[in-house]
Design a protein around this motif. Sequence first.
Motif, PDB file in Angstrom:
ATOM      1  N   LEU A  16     -28.684  46.662  43.936  1.00  0.00           N
ATOM      2  CA  LEU A  16     -29.525  45.932  44.891  1.00  0.00           C
ATOM      3  C   LEU A  16     -28.708  44.870  45.613  1.00  0.00           C
ATOM      4  O   LEU A  16     -28.859  44.669  46.821  1.00  0.00           O
ATOM      5  N   PHE A  17     -27.813  44.221  44.904  1.00  0.00           N
ATOM      6  CA  PHE A  17     -26.937  43.225  45.529  1.00  0.00           C
ATOM      7  C   PHE A  17     -26.122  43.869  46.653  1.00  0.00           C
ATOM      8  O   PHE A  17     -26.023  43.326  47.756  1.00  0.00           O
ATOM      9  N   LYS A  18     -25.587  45.045  46.387  1.00  0.00           N
ATOM     10  CA  LYS A  18     -24.805  45.759  47.403  1.00  0.00           C
ATOM     11  C   LYS A  18     -25.672  46.113  48.603  1.00  0.00           C
ATOM     12  O   LYS A  18     -25.251  45.972  49.749  1.00  0.00           O
ATOM     13  N   ARG A  19     -26.899  46.560  48.352  1.00  0.00           N
ATOM     14  CA  ARG A  19     -27.806  46.914  49.460  1.00  0.00           C
ATOM     15  C   ARG A  19     -28.141  45.690  50.306  1.00  0.00           C
ATOM     16  O   ARG A  19     -28.203  45.785  51.535  1.00  0.00           O
ATOM     17  N   ILE A  20     -28.356  44.558  49.667  1.00  0.00           N
ATOM     18  CA  ILE A  20     -28.635  43.319  50.408  1.00  0.00           C
ATOM     19  C   ILE A  20     -27.422  42.920  51.238  1.00  0.00           C
ATOM     20  O   ILE A  20     -27.547  42.567  52.418  1.00  0.00           O
ATOM     21  N   GLU A  21     -26.254  42.989  50.644  1.00  0.00           N
ATOM     22  CA  GLU A  21     -25.026  42.650  51.372  1.00  0.00           C
ATOM     23  C   GLU A  21     -24.782  43.605  52.541  1.00  0.00           C
ATOM     24  O   GLU A  21     -24.416  43.170  53.634  1.00  0.00           O
ATOM     25  N   ASP A  22     -25.005  44.890  52.328  1.00  0.00           N
ATOM     26  CA  ASP A  22     -24.852  45.867  53.412  1.00  0.00           C
ATOM     27  C   ASP A  22     -25.812  45.553  54.554  1.00  0.00           C
ATOM     28  O   ASP A  22     -25.433  45.587  55.728  1.00  0.00           O
ATOM     29  N   LYS A  26     -24.532  44.523  58.249  1.00  0.00           N
ATOM     30  CA  LYS A  26     -24.920  45.451  59.309  1.00  0.00           C
ATOM     31  C   LYS A  26     -25.724  44.742  60.395  1.00  0.00           C
ATOM     32  O   LYS A  26     -25.593  45.037  61.580  1.00  0.00           O
ATOM     33  N   ASN A  27     -26.552  43.786  59.993  1.00  0.00           N
ATOM     34  CA  ASN A  27     -27.422  43.079  60.923  1.00  0.00           C
ATOM     35  C   ASN A  27     -26.905  41.690  61.301  1.00  0.00           C
ATOM     36  O   ASN A  27     -27.612  40.919  61.945  1.00  0.00           O
ATOM     37  N   ARG A  28     -25.681  41.396  60.879  1.00  0.00           N
ATOM     38  CA  ARG A  28     -24.980  40.159  61.251  1.00  0.00           C
ATOM     39  C   ARG A  28     -25.727  38.866  60.919  1.00  0.00           C
ATOM     40  O   ARG A  28     -25.806  37.935  61.716  1.00  0.00           O
ATOM     41  N   TYR A  29     -26.296  38.816  59.726  1.00  0.00           N
ATOM     42  CA  TYR A  29     -26.945  37.576  59.282  1.00  0.00           C
ATOM     43  C   TYR A  29     -25.876  36.558  58.916  1.00  0.00           C
ATOM     44  O   TYR A  29     -24.829  36.930  58.366  1.00  0.00           O
ATOM     45  N   PRO A  30     -26.122  35.286  59.185  1.00  0.00           N
ATOM     46  CA  PRO A  30     -25.124  34.256  58.906  1.00  0.00           C
ATOM     47  C   PRO A  30     -24.954  33.954  57.413  1.00  0.00           C
ATOM     48  O   PRO A  30     -23.943  33.406  57.006  1.00  0.00           O
ATOM     49  N   SER A  31     -25.966  34.327  56.618  1.00  0.00           N
ATOM     50  CA  SER A  31     -25.887  34.042  55.181  1.00  0.00           C
ATOM     51  C   SER A  31     -26.693  35.064  54.397  1.00  0.00           C
ATOM     52  O   SER A  31     -27.562  35.756  54.935  1.00  0.00           O
ATOM     53  N   ALA A  35     -30.616  36.765  55.203  1.00  0.00           N
ATOM     54  CA  ALA A  35     -30.901  38.196  55.086  1.00  0.00           C
ATOM     55  C   ALA A  35     -31.997  38.441  54.050  1.00  0.00           C
ATOM     56  O   ALA A  35     -32.920  39.232  54.280  1.00  0.00           O
ATOM     57  N   THR A  36     -31.915  37.771  52.922  1.00  0.00           N
ATOM     58  CA  THR A  36     -32.900  37.945  51.855  1.00  0.00           C
ATOM     59  C   THR A  36     -34.282  37.496  52.304  1.00  0.00           C
ATOM     60  O   THR A  36     -35.281  38.174  52.035  1.00  0.00           O
ATOM     61  N   VAL A  37     -34.373  36.381  53.007  1.00  0.00           N
ATOM     62  CA  VAL A  37     -35.661  35.908  53.515  1.00  0.00           C
ATOM     63  C   VAL A  37     -36.266  36.947  54.457  1.00  0.00           C
ATOM     64  O   VAL A  37     -37.451  37.278  54.346  1.00  0.00           O
ATOM     65  N   ASP A  38     -35.477  37.490  55.368  1.00  0.00           N
ATOM     66  CA  ASP A  38     -36.001  38.501  56.283  1.00  0.00           C
ATOM     67  C   ASP A  38     -36.417  39.767  55.538  1.00  0.00           C
ATOM     68  O   ASP A  38     -37.439  40.380  55.871  1.00  0.00           O
ATOM     69  N   LEU A  39     -35.663  40.178  54.534  1.00  0.00           N
ATOM     70  CA  LEU A  39     -36.059  41.340  53.745  1.00  0.00           C
ATOM     71  C   LEU A  39     -37.387  41.091  53.036  1.00  0.00           C
ATOM     72  O   LEU A  39     -38.254  41.976  52.996  1.00  0.00           O
ATOM     73  N   ILE A  40     -37.579  39.902  52.504  1.00  0.00           N
ATOM     74  CA  ILE A  40     -38.848  39.559  51.851  1.00  0.00           C
ATOM     75  C   ILE A  40     -39.985  39.597  52.869  1.00  0.00           C
ATOM     76  O   ILE A  40     -41.051  40.172  52.607  1.00  0.00           O
TER      77      ILE A  40
END
Length: 59
Positions: A16-22, A26-31, A35-40
């Motif tokens: 899951l960590f790898k998927r979040i990082e990918d 891929k979507n050029r999040y600054p942190s 990215a995690t907030v947007d996924l939630i």
Amino acid sequence: MPTTKPHYTVIVDEELFKRIEDFRFKNRYPSRSAATVDLILLGMKAIEEQQKKSKGESD
């Protein structure tokens, strides 16, 4: 820079960590947090839409 926003730690497995990082890169999040907030938010929106759809079908 310190923030007054609430925060907490989330522990995930390696896959899951790898998927979040990918997703982050891929979507050029600054942190990772951004990215995690947007996924939630995306997940919560999908669940809310699914629940509305289910309620519409049961009426």
